[in-house]
Design a protein around this motif. Sequence first.
Motif, PDB file in Angstrom:
ATOM      1  N   UNK A 141      35.410  43.591  17.840  1.00  0.00           N
ATOM      2  CA  UNK A 141      36.855  43.515  17.622  1.00  0.00           C
ATOM      3  C   UNK A 141      37.469  42.696  18.741  1.00  0.00           C
ATOM      4  N   UNK A 142      38.400  41.817  18.373  1.00  0.00           N
ATOM      5  CA  UNK A 142      39.097  40.989  19.352  1.00  0.00           C
ATOM      6  C   UNK A 142      40.102  41.848  20.094  1.00  0.00           C
ATOM      7  N   UNK A 143      40.346  41.606  21.348  1.00  0.00           N
ATOM      8  CA  UNK A 143      39.683  40.618  22.179  1.00  0.00           C
ATOM      9  C   UNK A 143      38.497  41.155  22.956  1.00  0.00           C
ATOM     10  N   UNK A 144      38.354  42.517  23.037  1.00  0.00           N
ATOM     11  CA  UNK A 144      37.423  43.015  24.049  1.00  0.00           C
ATOM     12  C   UNK A 144      36.670  44.278  23.652  1.00  0.00           C
ATOM     13  N   UNK A 145      36.130  44.323  22.452  1.00  0.00           N
ATOM     14  CA  UNK A 145      35.322  45.477  22.049  1.00  0.00           C
ATOM     15  C   UNK A 145      33.964  44.982  21.581  1.00  0.00           C
ATOM     16  N   UNK A 146      32.912  45.334  22.325  1.00  0.00           N
ATOM     17  CA  UNK A 146      32.882  46.077  23.575  1.00  0.00           C
ATOM     18  C   UNK A 146      33.394  45.238  24.738  1.00  0.00           C
ATOM     19  N   UNK A 147      33.573  45.879  25.870  1.00  0.00           N
ATOM     20  CA  UNK A 147      34.182  45.202  27.024  1.00  0.00           C
ATOM     21  C   UNK A 147      33.288  44.108  27.610  1.00  0.00           C
ATOM     22  N   UNK A 148      31.996  44.161  27.375  1.00  0.00           N
ATOM     23  CA  UNK A 148      31.060  43.094  27.767  1.00  0.00           C
ATOM     24  C   UNK A 148      30.349  42.656  26.496  1.00  0.00           C
ATOM     25  N   UNK A 149      30.321  41.334  26.258  1.00  0.00           N
ATOM     26  CA  UNK A 149      29.637  40.855  25.054  1.00  0.00           C
ATOM     27  C   UNK A 149      29.110  39.434  25.238  1.00  0.00           C
ATOM     28  N   UNK A 150      28.312  39.024  24.274  1.00  0.00           N
ATOM     29  CA  UNK A 150      27.548  37.789  24.357  1.00  0.00           C
ATOM     30  C   UNK A 150      28.342  36.578  23.871  1.00  0.00           C
ATOM     31  N   UNK A 151      28.211  35.474  24.635  1.00  0.00           N
ATOM     32  CA  UNK A 151      28.887  34.205  24.333  1.00  0.00           C
ATOM     33  C   UNK A 151      27.861  33.080  24.436  1.00  0.00           C
ATOM     34  N   UNK A 152      28.043  32.065  23.605  1.00  0.00           N
ATOM     35  CA  UNK A 152      27.283  30.819  23.760  1.00  0.00           C
ATOM     36  C   UNK A 152      28.253  29.704  24.081  1.00  0.00           C
ATOM     37  N   UNK A 153      28.138  29.154  25.284  1.00  0.00           N
ATOM     38  CA  UNK A 153      28.844  27.915  25.610  1.00  0.00           C
ATOM     39  C   UNK A 153      28.052  26.762  24.998  1.00  0.00           C
ATOM     40  N   UNK A 154      28.772  25.741  24.563  1.00  0.00           N
ATOM     41  CA  UNK A 154      28.156  24.539  23.998  1.00  0.00           C
ATOM     42  C   UNK A 154      28.714  23.361  24.781  1.00  0.00           C
ATOM     43  N   UNK A 155      27.925  22.864  25.729  1.00  0.00           N
ATOM     44  CA  UNK A 155      28.405  21.857  26.660  1.00  0.00           C
ATOM     45  C   UNK A 155      28.007  20.477  26.134  1.00  0.00           C
ATOM     46  N   UNK A 156      29.013  19.709  25.705  1.00  0.00           N
ATOM     47  CA  UNK A 156      28.789  18.353  25.184  1.00  0.00           C
ATOM     48  C   UNK A 156      28.739  17.389  26.354  1.00  0.00           C
ATOM     49  N   UNK A 157      27.586  16.712  26.508  1.00  0.00           N
ATOM     50  CA  UNK A 157      27.472  15.738  27.583  1.00  0.00           C
ATOM     51  C   UNK A 157      26.989  14.400  27.045  1.00  0.00           C
ATOM     52  N   UNK A 158      27.413  13.368  27.719  1.00  0.00           N
ATOM     53  CA  UNK A 158      26.886  12.026  27.494  1.00  0.00           C
ATOM     54  C   UNK A 158      25.985  11.762  28.702  1.00  0.00           C
ATOM     55  N   UNK A 159      24.657  11.889  28.527  1.00  0.00           N
ATOM     56  CA  UNK A 159      23.776  11.743  29.690  1.00  0.00           C
ATOM     57  C   UNK A 159      23.753  10.324  30.243  1.00  0.00           C
ATOM     58  N   UNK A 160      23.993   9.317  29.398  1.00  0.00           N
ATOM     59  CA  UNK A 160      24.002   7.934  29.883  1.00  0.00           C
ATOM     60  C   UNK A 160      25.223   7.662  30.747  1.00  0.00           C
ATOM     61  N   UNK A 161      26.382   8.179  30.337  1.00  0.00           N
ATOM     62  CA  UNK A 161      27.614   8.006  31.108  1.00  0.00           C
ATOM     63  C   UNK A 161      27.749   9.071  32.200  1.00  0.00           C
TER      64      UNK A 161
END
Length: 187
Positions: free
Chosen positions: A43-63
Amino acid sequence: MEAATAVIAEIVRNVASLDDLERRHLDETLRWLGQTDDIFRRAKPATPARHLVSYVVLIDPDARAILLGHHRKAGLWLPTGGHADPGEHPFATAGREAAEEIGITAEFSVVGPEPLFLTITTTVGIGACHEDVSLWYVIRGDRTHPYQLDPREFSDQRWWSIDDFSTSETDPHLPRFLAKLRAALSR
């Protein structure tokens, strides 16, 4: 331990720590996973008080650049990503979030399909504070491509240098993530 929790514990065990803080976060995450199967936000925002997230970091490795968005609720420059749905594999979360927030099919070819980094962070901004246990996935981008981050989540977006990152208005662990990313890119 439920099957979904066991899978996540195995992912966490395979993350190599950058420093003492990441080692502590990895150890604390494994303790947490050993104590509960209630790891997905119900349930938003905080049930349970600790929960799992996936960050998705978009990078341009050449730049050597990273795309961050100014997150409306947090008021910070953040990578895309979000909460894992109940029972969802965090890799699937990363792919779903890339589609939802960037409008792309995630390409995990920069450092591979496993998360590069793990953090435990108390959230800030609008709404109840809670703890995110975040797995940081890296996806390939192209700085010349006109990405449009989801305007419901982000008010602005900007490419930042991986080597000369310069804002404190971000996830407190992002500079450490960038150090780990720089090391991974140099391999």
